[in-house]
Scaffold this motif. Structure first.
Motif, PDB file in Angstrom:
ATOM      1  N   LEU A 375      36.866  41.968  35.315  1.00  0.00           N
ATOM      2  CA  LEU A 375      37.543  41.086  36.265  1.00  0.00           C
ATOM      3  C   LEU A 375      37.398  41.613  37.690  1.00  0.00           C
ATOM      4  O   LEU A 375      37.263  40.836  38.638  1.00  0.00           O
ATOM      5  CB  LEU A 375      39.024  40.944  35.897  1.00  0.00           C
ATOM      6  N   TYR A 376      37.423  42.936  37.836  1.00  0.00           N
ATOM      7  CA  TYR A 376      37.249  43.511  39.172  1.00  0.00           C
ATOM      8  C   TYR A 376      35.865  43.168  39.725  1.00  0.00           C
ATOM      9  O   TYR A 376      35.708  42.894  40.917  1.00  0.00           O
ATOM     10  CB  TYR A 376      37.431  45.030  39.114  1.00  0.00           C
ATOM     11  N   ASP A 377      34.867  43.157  38.859  1.00  0.00           N
ATOM     12  CA  ASP A 377      33.502  42.836  39.290  1.00  0.00           C
ATOM     13  C   ASP A 377      33.363  41.380  39.743  1.00  0.00           C
ATOM     14  O   ASP A 377      32.403  41.039  40.449  1.00  0.00           O
ATOM     15  CB  ASP A 377      32.515  43.114  38.148  1.00  0.00           C
ATOM     16  N   LEU A 378      34.324  40.536  39.343  1.00  0.00           N
ATOM     17  CA  LEU A 378      34.284  39.132  39.756  1.00  0.00           C
ATOM     18  C   LEU A 378      34.792  38.932  41.182  1.00  0.00           C
ATOM     19  O   LEU A 378      34.556  37.876  41.781  1.00  0.00           O
ATOM     20  CB  LEU A 378      35.132  38.275  38.806  1.00  0.00           C
ATOM     21  N   LEU A 379      35.489  39.938  41.713  1.00  0.00           N
ATOM     22  CA  LEU A 379      36.084  39.789  43.039  1.00  0.00           C
ATOM     23  C   LEU A 379      35.018  39.889  44.126  1.00  0.00           C
ATOM     24  O   LEU A 379      34.168  40.789  44.085  1.00  0.00           O
ATOM     25  CB  LEU A 379      37.154  40.861  43.267  1.00  0.00           C
ATOM     26  N   PRO A 380      35.055  38.995  45.084  1.00  0.00           N
ATOM     27  CA  PRO A 380      34.046  39.014  46.151  1.00  0.00           C
ATOM     28  C   PRO A 380      34.344  40.095  47.187  1.00  0.00           C
ATOM     29  O   PRO A 380      35.438  40.672  47.215  1.00  0.00           O
ATOM     30  CB  PRO A 380      34.182  37.621  46.774  1.00  0.00           C
ATOM     31  N   GLY A 381      33.378  40.359  48.044  1.00  0.00           N
ATOM     32  CA  GLY A 381      33.573  41.336  49.105  1.00  0.00           C
ATOM     33  C   GLY A 381      34.396  40.790  50.250  1.00  0.00           C
ATOM     34  O   GLY A 381      34.935  41.539  51.065  1.00  0.00           O
ATOM     35  N   THR A 382      34.495  39.463  50.324  1.00  0.00           N
ATOM     36  CA  THR A 382      35.309  38.828  51.364  1.00  0.00           C
ATOM     37  C   THR A 382      36.736  38.654  50.854  1.00  0.00           C
ATOM     38  O   THR A 382      37.040  38.945  49.696  1.00  0.00           O
ATOM     39  CB  THR A 382      34.732  37.457  51.730  1.00  0.00           C
ATOM     40  N   ARG A 383      37.609  38.154  51.703  1.00  0.00           N
ATOM     41  CA  ARG A 383      38.990  37.929  51.291  1.00  0.00           C
ATOM     42  C   ARG A 383      39.066  36.816  50.253  1.00  0.00           C
ATOM     43  O   ARG A 383      38.264  35.889  50.263  1.00  0.00           O
ATOM     44  CB  ARG A 383      39.855  37.598  52.509  1.00  0.00           C
ATOM     45  N   PHE A 384      40.063  36.919  49.375  1.00  0.00           N
ATOM     46  CA  PHE A 384      40.140  35.972  48.260  1.00  0.00           C
ATOM     47  C   PHE A 384      41.594  35.797  47.840  1.00  0.00           C
ATOM     48  O   PHE A 384      42.482  36.542  48.259  1.00  0.00           O
ATOM     49  CB  PHE A 384      39.317  36.492  47.082  1.00  0.00           C
ATOM     50  N   SER A 385      41.829  34.791  47.006  1.00  0.00           N
ATOM     51  CA  SER A 385      43.155  34.559  46.431  1.00  0.00           C
ATOM     52  C   SER A 385      43.037  34.631  44.917  1.00  0.00           C
ATOM     53  O   SER A 385      41.948  34.846  44.371  1.00  0.00           O
ATOM     54  CB  SER A 385      43.691  33.185  46.851  1.00  0.00           C
ATOM     55  N   VAL A 386      44.153  34.421  44.234  1.00  0.00           N
ATOM     56  CA  VAL A 386      44.142  34.464  42.772  1.00  0.00           C
ATOM     57  C   VAL A 386      43.221  33.400  42.178  1.00  0.00           C
ATOM     58  O   VAL A 386      42.742  33.507  41.043  1.00  0.00           O
ATOM     59  CB  VAL A 386      45.588  34.308  42.230  1.00  0.00           C
ATOM     60  N   VAL A 388      40.238  32.905  42.735  1.00  0.00           N
ATOM     61  CA  VAL A 388      38.896  33.393  42.444  1.00  0.00           C
ATOM     62  C   VAL A 388      38.766  33.748  40.964  1.00  0.00           C
ATOM     63  O   VAL A 388      37.670  33.715  40.397  1.00  0.00           O
ATOM     64  CB  VAL A 388      38.562  34.610  43.341  1.00  0.00           C
ATOM     65  N   LEU A 389      39.897  34.078  40.324  1.00  0.00           N
ATOM     66  CA  LEU A 389      39.886  34.369  38.888  1.00  0.00           C
ATOM     67  C   LEU A 389      40.267  33.152  38.060  1.00  0.00           C
ATOM     68  O   LEU A 389      39.602  32.830  37.070  1.00  0.00           O
ATOM     69  CB  LEU A 389      40.848  35.520  38.581  1.00  0.00           C
ATOM     70  N   THR A 390      41.340  32.462  38.464  1.00  0.00           N
ATOM     71  CA  THR A 390      41.763  31.294  37.684  1.00  0.00           C
ATOM     72  C   THR A 390      40.710  30.194  37.701  1.00  0.00           C
ATOM     73  O   THR A 390      40.583  29.423  36.752  1.00  0.00           O
ATOM     74  CB  THR A 390      43.097  30.747  38.213  1.00  0.00           C
ATOM     75  N   GLY A 391      39.925  30.134  38.793  1.00  0.00           N
ATOM     76  CA  GLY A 391      38.867  29.135  38.879  1.00  0.00           C
ATOM     77  C   GLY A 391      37.743  29.366  37.888  1.00  0.00           C
ATOM     78  O   GLY A 391      36.913  28.484  37.650  1.00  0.00           O
ATOM     79  N   GLN A 392      37.709  30.559  37.287  1.00  0.00           N
ATOM     80  CA  GLN A 392      36.683  30.866  36.299  1.00  0.00           C
ATOM     81  C   GLN A 392      37.261  30.905  34.895  1.00  0.00           C
ATOM     82  O   GLN A 392      36.680  31.496  33.978  1.00  0.00           O
ATOM     83  CB  GLN A 392      36.021  32.206  36.636  1.00  0.00           C
ATOM     84  N   ALA A 399      45.560  36.727  35.414  1.00  0.00           N
ATOM     85  CA  ALA A 399      45.003  36.920  36.754  1.00  0.00           C
ATOM     86  C   ALA A 399      46.006  37.621  37.671  1.00  0.00           C
ATOM     87  O   ALA A 399      45.667  38.579  38.378  1.00  0.00           O
ATOM     88  CB  ALA A 399      44.594  35.577  37.345  1.00  0.00           C
ATOM     89  N   VAL A 400      47.261  37.159  37.653  1.00  0.00           N
ATOM     90  CA  VAL A 400      48.288  37.745  38.517  1.00  0.00           C
ATOM     91  C   VAL A 400      48.564  39.189  38.129  1.00  0.00           C
ATOM     92  O   VAL A 400      48.641  40.082  38.984  1.00  0.00           O
ATOM     93  CB  VAL A 400      49.588  36.910  38.455  1.00  0.00           C
ATOM     94  N   SER A 401      48.728  39.459  36.823  1.00  0.00           N
ATOM     95  CA  SER A 401      49.027  40.821  36.385  1.00  0.00           C
ATOM     96  C   SER A 401      47.870  41.764  36.677  1.00  0.00           C
ATOM     97  O   SER A 401      48.074  42.923  37.053  1.00  0.00           O
ATOM     98  CB  SER A 401      49.348  40.838  34.889  1.00  0.00           C
ATOM     99  N   THR A 402      46.624  41.267  36.546  1.00  0.00           N
ATOM    100  CA  THR A 402      45.466  42.112  36.806  1.00  0.00           C
ATOM    101  C   THR A 402      45.371  42.461  38.281  1.00  0.00           C
ATOM    102  O   THR A 402      45.085  43.609  38.648  1.00  0.00           O
ATOM    103  CB  THR A 402      44.174  41.404  36.346  1.00  0.00           C
ATOM    104  N   LEU A 403      45.618  41.489  39.159  1.00  0.00           N
ATOM    105  CA  LEU A 403      45.598  41.776  40.594  1.00  0.00           C
ATOM    106  C   LEU A 403      46.698  42.768  40.961  1.00  0.00           C
ATOM    107  O   LEU A 403      46.515  43.605  41.851  1.00  0.00           O
ATOM    108  CB  LEU A 403      45.759  40.488  41.400  1.00  0.00           C
TER     109      LEU A 403
END
Length: 423
Positions: A375-386, A388-392, A399-403
């Motif tokens: 899940l960490y590898d899914l995070l972009p280098g730019t700013r993002f919100s939750v 970015v995970l729920t959309g996949q 998603a919330v607990s992982t962040l």
């Protein structure tokens, strides 16, 4: 052969705080003795991705000698050891995903199954408004029968605990260090009185220093012990919001006190309210919400005599070596923080330097499980919100607990508006 308490302490030392594999291991092998008796193949069948270091420590019982030392120290110093299977271990902690294997306790925990407990948290650098509101709400709730739970940290946590003591009620403090340490040191008398009239607890073994990463993890215990979390004043990066997030994940009711929309110290509370937290304009808002669940132990209204003494005064804090913040004395600081954040957001050069530093010094993700790493590898280098995970297709709760885990490990930072960025 290790004794019962030593077995639990050894297991806690090996797995560390907030372990995601404690419950699966207990479900499979029953207790620490059963876990230590299991072979490598059995352990891998239960936890396929178990780390080699943890596996080796379990097979060798590497913390056996340390567990015996800790047990002896606790018995000699009047510290109670509450193991996961102890009758006195709080039942609400067994219900969370990553409970402590052991709690170290000074004092005696109130019977929370029959008492309303509210976690009162807020910023360490409060203004006069935050201090007054926190004291008033905590005093009046405590006088009505509520157990106040806090972290005994500097700022509003301490104010909440003092209010509960002055109201003649028990209070619980959850530490982010060993039970033998008082942090901050100026809370020595406060810690003594909390232990006499309530309880001080921690999952950290005696001697554990108050490292910064301990406190976000202990916040899950504050929320788990409580039926509700009340944030009285907090900016959008306050650790109090981590407690609120844990509360949401644990199914607790989250309350927040509205504040000045131009004040940085109120931004976190106002954001919680925008996201669905219940507003608190007085102690009655909390008491009335729970009056039917705790009918026999809670007065549904603020007692008239409580309102006579719930105003914060210098005399209320003086015995504990604390002083009130003067009205408006932090206003310039608030303005400076707002300007600093605005400048930071607009400074593209700083953002570029941070990105370059991240590329040269990648963060340490060795503590993550394979699932968390994916899940960490899914995070972009730019700013993002939750999103970015729920959309996949990742469930919102995961998603919330992982962040939250990533934030605790210092891998990401939170920004205003529910936005995150990699550190």
């Amino acid at each position: 052969m290790m004794k019962h308490e030593e077995n639990w302490i050894a297991l806690a030392e090996i797995l560390g705080p907030r372990s995601p594999i404690l419950k699966p291991l207990l479900a499979a092998f029953g207790d620490p003795a059963g876990i230590f008796a299991a072979g490598e193949e059995q352990l891998r069948q239960v936890i396929p991705d178990i780390g080699n270091g943890t596996l080796s420590s379990l097979l060798r019982r590497s913390s056996e000698r340390e567990a015996a030392r800790i047990t002896l120290w606790c018995h000699r110093n009047g510290v109670r050891i509450l193991t996961y299977d102890s009758v006195d271990y709080p039942a609400s902690l067994r219900m969370i995903d990553e409970p402590p294997a052991v709690l170290y306790c000074k004092g005696r925990l109130p019977l929370l199954e029959k008492r309303l407990a509210v976690g009162v948290v807020g910023t360490r650098k409060a203004d006069a408004y935050g201090e007054r509101v926190t004291y008033k709400l905590s005093f009046e709730m405590a006088a009505a029968g509520t157990v106040i739970v806090s972290g005994m940290a500097a700022g509003l946590d301490a104010i909440a605990a003092i209010a509960a003591l002055n109201a003649g009620s028990e209070t619980i403090a959850v530490l982010g260090c060993g039970i033998d340490l008082v942090y901050p040191k100026q809370h020595t008398r406060l810690a003594k009185e909390i232990a006499e009239k309530g309880a001080i607890i921690t999952e950290y073994a005696p001697g554990t220093r108050p490292n910064g990463w301990n406190f976000p993890m202990r916040n899950r215990i504050i929320s788990a012990l409580s039926a509700a979390v009340l944030v009285t004043e907090a900016n959008e990066r306050s650790g109090a919001l981590i407690t609120a997030r844990y509360g949401v994940l644990q199914g607790k009711t989250v309350f927040a006190v509205p504040g000045d929309i131009t004040a940085e110290r109120s931004a976190g509370c106002n954001r919680l309210l925008a996201d669905g937290a219940l507003p608190v304009l007085g102690a009655e808002d909390v008491l009335a919400h729970f009056q039917f669940l705790y009918r026999d132990a809670l007065h549904p209204e603020v007692l008239p005599e409580a309102t006579q003494y719930s105003a914060l005064t210098p005399e209320a804090l003086r015995p504990y070596g604390l002083r009130m913040t003067e009205e408006g004395s932090l206003r310039k600081e608030d303005e400076a923080v707002v300007k600093k954040e605005s400048k930071k957001r607009k400074n593209a050069e700083t953002v570029a330097k941070n990105a370059a530093a991240l590329a040269e010094n990648p963060p340490d993700t060795s503590a993550l499980t394979p699932r968390q790493q994916a899940l960490y590898d899914l995070l972009p280098g730019t700013r993002f919100s939750v999103d970015v995970l729920t959309g996949q297709g990742i469930p919102v709760s995961e998603a919330v607990s992982t962040l939250t885990v990533f934030e605790i490990y210092g891998l990401i930072g939170s920004l205003p508006g529910g936005v995150f960025e990699k550190k």
